[in-house]
Design a protein around this motif. Sequence first.
Motif, PDB file in Angstrom:
ATOM      1  N   VAL A 668      32.981  40.649  36.496  1.00  0.00           N
ATOM      2  CA  VAL A 668      34.334  40.566  35.941  1.00  0.00           C
ATOM      3  C   VAL A 668      35.110  41.806  36.377  1.00  0.00           C
ATOM      4  CG1 VAL A 668      35.728  40.432  33.848  1.00  0.00           C
ATOM      5  CG2 VAL A 668      33.542  39.219  33.968  1.00  0.00           C
ATOM      6  N   ASN A 669      36.316  41.592  36.870  1.00  0.00           N
ATOM      7  CA  ASN A 669      37.163  42.691  37.336  1.00  0.00           C
ATOM      8  C   ASN A 669      38.532  42.621  36.671  1.00  0.00           C
ATOM      9  OD1 ASN A 669      35.779  44.051  39.910  1.00  0.00           O
ATOM     10  ND2 ASN A 669      35.341  41.867  39.937  1.00  0.00           N
ATOM     11  N   HIS A 670      39.015  43.777  36.287  1.00  0.00           N
ATOM     12  CA  HIS A 670      40.393  43.872  35.795  1.00  0.00           C
ATOM     13  C   HIS A 670      41.174  44.738  36.775  1.00  0.00           C
ATOM     14  CE1 HIS A 670      43.778  43.868  33.058  1.00  0.00           C
ATOM     15  NE2 HIS A 670      43.861  45.185  33.208  1.00  0.00           N
ATOM     16  N   LYS A 671      42.228  44.156  37.343  1.00  0.00           N
ATOM     17  CA  LYS A 671      43.018  44.848  38.366  1.00  0.00           C
ATOM     18  C   LYS A 671      44.398  45.195  37.837  1.00  0.00           C
ATOM     19  CE  LYS A 671      40.946  42.309  42.230  1.00  0.00           C
ATOM     20  NZ  LYS A 671      41.261  41.450  43.400  1.00  0.00           N
ATOM     21  N   LYS A 672      44.849  46.357  38.258  1.00  0.00           N
ATOM     22  CA  LYS A 672      46.233  46.767  38.016  1.00  0.00           C
ATOM     23  C   LYS A 672      46.879  47.030  39.372  1.00  0.00           C
ATOM     24  CE  LYS A 672      45.603  48.865  33.432  1.00  0.00           C
ATOM     25  NZ  LYS A 672      46.646  48.080  32.743  1.00  0.00           N
ATOM     26  N   LEU A 673      47.834  46.175  39.751  1.00  0.00           N
ATOM     27  CA  LEU A 673      48.494  46.283  41.042  1.00  0.00           C
ATOM     28  C   LEU A 673      49.924  46.766  40.847  1.00  0.00           C
ATOM     29  CD1 LEU A 673      46.824  43.260  40.980  1.00  0.00           C
ATOM     30  CD2 LEU A 673      47.214  43.542  43.414  1.00  0.00           C
ATOM     31  N   ALA A 683      51.308  43.893  38.377  1.00  0.00           N
ATOM     32  CA  ALA A 683      50.484  42.765  37.956  1.00  0.00           C
ATOM     33  C   ALA A 683      49.213  43.297  37.315  1.00  0.00           C
ATOM     34  CB  ALA A 683      50.147  41.864  39.134  1.00  0.00           C
ATOM     35  N   ASP A 684      48.826  42.687  36.187  1.00  0.00           N
ATOM     36  CA  ASP A 684      47.552  42.967  35.527  1.00  0.00           C
ATOM     37  C   ASP A 684      46.738  41.685  35.565  1.00  0.00           C
ATOM     38  OD1 ASP A 684      47.318  45.687  33.645  1.00  0.00           O
ATOM     39  OD2 ASP A 684      49.352  45.189  34.283  1.00  0.00           O
ATOM     40  N   VAL A 685      45.588  41.740  36.212  1.00  0.00           N
ATOM     41  CA  VAL A 685      44.800  40.536  36.448  1.00  0.00           C
ATOM     42  C   VAL A 685      43.361  40.771  36.012  1.00  0.00           C
ATOM     43  CG1 VAL A 685      44.050  38.856  38.168  1.00  0.00           C
ATOM     44  CG2 VAL A 685      46.244  40.012  38.453  1.00  0.00           C
ATOM     45  N   THR A 686      42.807  39.830  35.270  1.00  0.00           N
ATOM     46  CA  THR A 686      41.380  39.823  34.960  1.00  0.00           C
ATOM     47  C   THR A 686      40.764  38.587  35.594  1.00  0.00           C
ATOM     48  OG1 THR A 686      41.731  40.980  32.854  1.00  0.00           O
ATOM     49  CG2 THR A 686      39.649  39.813  33.139  1.00  0.00           C
ATOM     50  N   GLN A 687      39.760  38.777  36.415  1.00  0.00           N
ATOM     51  CA  GLN A 687      39.155  37.660  37.130  1.00  0.00           C
ATOM     52  C   GLN A 687      37.643  37.801  37.131  1.00  0.00           C
ATOM     53  OE1 GLN A 687      41.309  38.758  40.791  1.00  0.00           O
ATOM     54  NE2 GLN A 687      39.305  38.863  41.827  1.00  0.00           N
ATOM     55  N   GLY A 688      36.951  36.670  37.274  1.00  0.00           N
ATOM     56  CA  GLY A 688      35.502  36.667  37.245  1.00  0.00           C
ATOM     57  C   GLY A 688      34.907  35.862  38.378  1.00  0.00           C
ATOM     58  N   ASN A 689      33.693  36.236  38.761  1.00  0.00           N
ATOM     59  CA  ASN A 689      32.944  35.533  39.801  1.00  0.00           C
ATOM     60  C   ASN A 689      31.528  35.329  39.259  1.00  0.00           C
ATOM     61  OD1 ASN A 689      31.147  35.207  42.144  1.00  0.00           O
ATOM     62  ND2 ASN A 689      32.994  35.532  43.354  1.00  0.00           N
ATOM     63  N   PHE A 690      31.097  34.069  39.178  1.00  0.00           N
ATOM     64  CA  PHE A 690      29.809  33.738  38.574  1.00  0.00           C
ATOM     65  C   PHE A 690      28.997  32.883  39.545  1.00  0.00           C
ATOM     66  CE2 PHE A 690      33.131  34.065  35.399  1.00  0.00           C
ATOM     67  CZ  PHE A 690      32.602  34.989  34.501  1.00  0.00           C
ATOM     68  N   SER A 691      27.715  33.201  39.681  1.00  0.00           N
ATOM     69  CA  SER A 691      26.842  32.417  40.549  1.00  0.00           C
ATOM     70  C   SER A 691      25.480  32.253  39.890  1.00  0.00           C
ATOM     71  CB  SER A 691      26.685  33.082  41.928  1.00  0.00           C
ATOM     72  OG  SER A 691      26.064  34.348  41.806  1.00  0.00           O
TER      73      SER A 691
END
Length: 809
Positions: A668-673, A683-691
């Motif tokens: 899980v990553n939270h980005k501040k662009l 932009a404030d974005v929270t995104q996830g990558n699951f495998s």
Amino acid sequence: MNARRILLFLTFLLAATVLLQAQPARPLGIRLTVLNPQGIPVSGATIELRDSKASLFKTQVADSNGKADFDKWPSGPFTIVVTGVGYTESRKPISPLAEDATAAWEIRLEPASRSLQDIRVISKKPLIELKPDRTVINLDAGITNTGTTVLEALEKMPGVSVDKDGNISLKGKAGVLVLIDDKPTYLGSTELAALLGGMNASQVNQVELMTNPPARYDASGNSGIINIRTKKNKQKGYNGSVSLSYGQGRYPKSNNSVQLNLRTDKINYFLNYSLNANRNYSDLYALRTYYKSDAQTVASLLEQQSPMRSRGTSHNLRAGMDYTFNKRTSAGLAATGFFLDRRTDAASQAFWMDAGRKLDSVINTSNRNANKWKSGGLSFNLKHVFNARSELTADADVLRYRINGDQFFENAITGTYIEAYTGSLPASINIVSGKADWSYQLNQRTKFDAGWKSSRIHTDNSADYFYRDGTTWQPDLGKTNHFLYTEHIHAFYGNLQSKAGRWSGQAGLRYEMTNYDANQLGNAARKDSSFSRQYNSLFPTAFLSFEADSNHTLTLSAGRRIDRPAFQKLNPFVFIINKYTYQQGNPFYRPQYSWNLEASHSYKGKLVTTASYSVTKDYFSQIFLEDTAGGTIIYTEGNLGRLRNFGLSVSYQLDPAKWWSVSGQAAVNHKKLEGVISKSLKADVTQGNFSLNNQFRFKKGWAAELTGFYVTQSQQDIQEIVEPSGQVSAGLSKPVFKSKATLKFSVRDIFYTQAMKGFTTFQRATESFSFTRDTRVATLSLTWRFGKPFKAARRSSGSAADEIQRVGN
């Protein structure tokens, strides 16, 4: 980097060295030397320490001198178990040793009493290996990798994602340096995707994922390095394998490869060749909304449906030889070749509508693209061991690309309007690179490495466009372009690693200096222009690990990295995507710099939890502009402001049953662009990558796999949001022909869910899009192996390490 940061890092490096060296001198502990009956070291032997209950306490692999050192051992009596390919197992019971004991033993392995023809060796590599500094994926262990390309295999790996343009991200962060056998291909994202899409996954042995590489690696790659290691049979004698596969999606696909190896006592020949012949399709749908000057009132809408069909063949060859002069000196020579011939046809429609969605006009477009790539390379490597403490390796690489692209566009409004363009886009890229690495063992606990690397890259790109004037073709001087570019990069590094008791660490410093000269040749409509740039910087790295006990290990790592713009993306020429979308280079494109920090905890090597933070200055981003006169969107790339990324990931492996193993990762990553295009944007974005991967092992050699991945809504660029996507795949395998061959069947993207959808914001327009490909594919493959495995051989890395992804579109 300012002087204060440099001084701070050098102070840290010195302090870390002093602290590690200042630890009370502790005896070596246990040193084991594994020999054969003739007294020759057995490299690659596995040494295990097992406690009184026969539970595994610690394991190591013997080095090239047959040696392995242990600084910890069970408190009570224990047993040393040594195994090696072609040898019988050796067990040595040991009485309890004091905590500060020191001991050294020689263990001699006896050859197996029967020939390998009479012995059936059964072993299975885990799909994923979690190591302190990297994650290793063994591709052959994944049944659903059968018949796929390397790019398709990458999409399923933990933490890795690939977008619709072929850009690869690692743990939610773009800017990955991709290496093949420690060597760059010098390609931008689009060309790299085409290369990996033309490689058969059966050619690859392992893929290494490194988020914080040490100083000996090139500083490129904001999010780290993906190192693709191809197969090379390391066994004595004549042996090899052949893989044949047929896949059926909407269109057929065939990925085939052959691997050959011949090794004697001093010389080793190898060859790896693949042939891929595939047909594909993709459908791109876009609905673009244009606004008036108030940026709120709808002015018009443009709906575009673009089905594309392509077919192509690719040939990939890697061949060479290794020669051992004596026990101290060896050398290798390798050649690579790649050929791609691909054609894409598209017939699309664009519907112009007013604000009330009333149809105004329809434009029909025919589009043909033909691409031919040829590349060849030579690599030479040399290794010399001065003594037991010191060795030198050197590498030289020469690589050459020839890329020819042809475009044709025809746009028509029935009965009233017609226009046509054609373009020829030849490109040549010549790279020369060399490096040398010196290693010196200061004492039993401390090692120092230093090295140098230089590279020269020269590119020559042309874009010759013509428009149709009645029945004749006239030069379009506004789009025609000729661009020359020459770049030099020089690097030096030093790295110190040491171990004291339960502590181990390393600190390194790399210096890279870059200069380039670019020249855009003019024509009757445009004058010549040129620009040059020089820049240099220091890139510190640090790694500190504490082994609390046999189960728990804590690790802290930090480093500074750089990403350089792709070569052609500095070229301000225009590339036609379709009538209403152009791509243009940016001569003011600057490199981006990032600081990366990670803290991780490992439990029994099965559960790894990592927290990370990174900050990137002048981060790379797509930038979408608008030509208000014709409604044309101009797409370019450049630098924006600052990107901060907070990440948390968990990787785990478990065995719910003897026949069932599970591995997975959640990131899980939270980005501040932050950035400025025509106005300030945030932009404030929270995104996830699951495998998740499930491996099943049944009787009589049957095996199965069920795997899948899911990516939440994500945002790499400040103007574009991508909707969630993912896939589920399954496979089945069975040894056949007395286990000399393996038959596999797999289905990729079973539910056909790997579509890419998103939303883009321009200056005075927005666009929603959907991109689907031929991802649901059923594949049947057969791999036949022949030869007699016996002994391992060395494989060298190469000199090129940071220009891989910098040949732009």
